[in-house]
Design an enzyme around this catalytic site. Sequence first.
Site, mmCIF file in Angstrom:
data_model
loop_
_atom_site.group_PDB
_atom_site.id
_atom_site.type_symbol
_atom_site.label_atom_id
_atom_site.label_comp_id
_atom_site.label_asym_id
_atom_site.label_seq_id
_atom_site.Cartn_x
_atom_site.Cartn_y
_atom_site.Cartn_z
ATOM 1 N N ASP A 285 -69.636 -2.620 42.148
ATOM 2 C CA ASP A 285 -69.413 -2.370 40.733
ATOM 3 C C ASP A 285 -69.077 -3.717 40.090
ATOM 4 O OD1 ASP A 285 -68.752 -0.866 38.320
ATOM 5 O OD2 ASP A 285 -66.670 -1.279 38.829
ATOM 6 N N ASP B 172 -67.168 -4.331 36.321
ATOM 7 C CA ASP B 172 -65.895 -4.351 35.589
ATOM 8 C C ASP B 172 -64.794 -3.673 36.400
ATOM 9 O OD1 ASP B 172 -66.741 -5.282 32.717
ATOM 10 O OD2 ASP B 172 -68.233 -3.814 33.340
ATOM 11 N N ASP C 201 -63.962 0.461 41.990
ATOM 12 C CA ASP C 201 -62.548 0.561 41.612
ATOM 13 C C ASP C 201 -62.198 1.869 40.927
ATOM 14 O OD1 ASP C 201 -62.185 -0.227 38.314
ATOM 15 O OD2 ASP C 201 -64.112 -0.560 39.266
#
Length: 272
Positions: free
Chosen positions: A19, A21, A182
Amino acid sequence: MSAAEPFFATRLPRLVMFDLDGTLVDSVPDLTAAVDSMLASFGRPPAGIEKVRQWIGNGARVLVRRALAGSIEHDGIGEEETEAALALFMEAYADSHALTEVYPGVVDTLKWLKRNGVEMALITNKPERFVAPLLDEMKLGRYFRWIIGGDTLPQQKPDPAALLFVMKMAGIEPEDALFVGDSRNDVLAAKAAGVRCAALTYGYNHGRPIAEEAPTLVIDNLRDLLPCADQAAEIVLPDDSLSPSDQRDQAVAVSKLWMKVIKALARWRWRA
């Protein structure tokens, strides 16, 4: 029901998908500036960084709708208002990424994986038009063979389509891949694709501890995936000035260290 499953018990993953951001970069300050600029155009007070941090993770459209609603729930926001606000947000966010920073340990980890022949891909819900400029500015684009933005395919995470697409392009099976993210969307996408997932504690998960999403592995720093996991230690990468034979010897030594970590990770279990 939980089932014991080794975490790459005998070899490195052939493919690691990341991922963006909240995983590789902290983009909240720039996203907050764009959100607050959009809200100001509507005569509304700024949202502020802490609220925006909890709203990130489902793409620009959902972020804008949450900002308009002032809440993570946004069902009452109309499409006409959304379109107008989204255009203002996109214009504001395109101006600069000056406040975005790469998280500690990211560059070391990407370098190490590349030097050891691991293929890498980036899969983000961020609109495609913003991804390449940001990667160039952060000097991260060179590490990824495949880059999938939030509008590259019809589906976004938590749909597994992007992960399945990359694995098909790479010719790699799910058992030979790893996804690093995240958020809940990242964990759900990985599980749906049949891929193991390492989840970072410092990212954006709408204010919830990432461990609650039951990823395969929870880590505090991307360097925790590497053989030299001591955060105070400097990761030693292969030296380009060495002779080919010395580089091979160094690579063998690093690989032996990695095998120790892989065997330790074999104790981790999938959680239902």
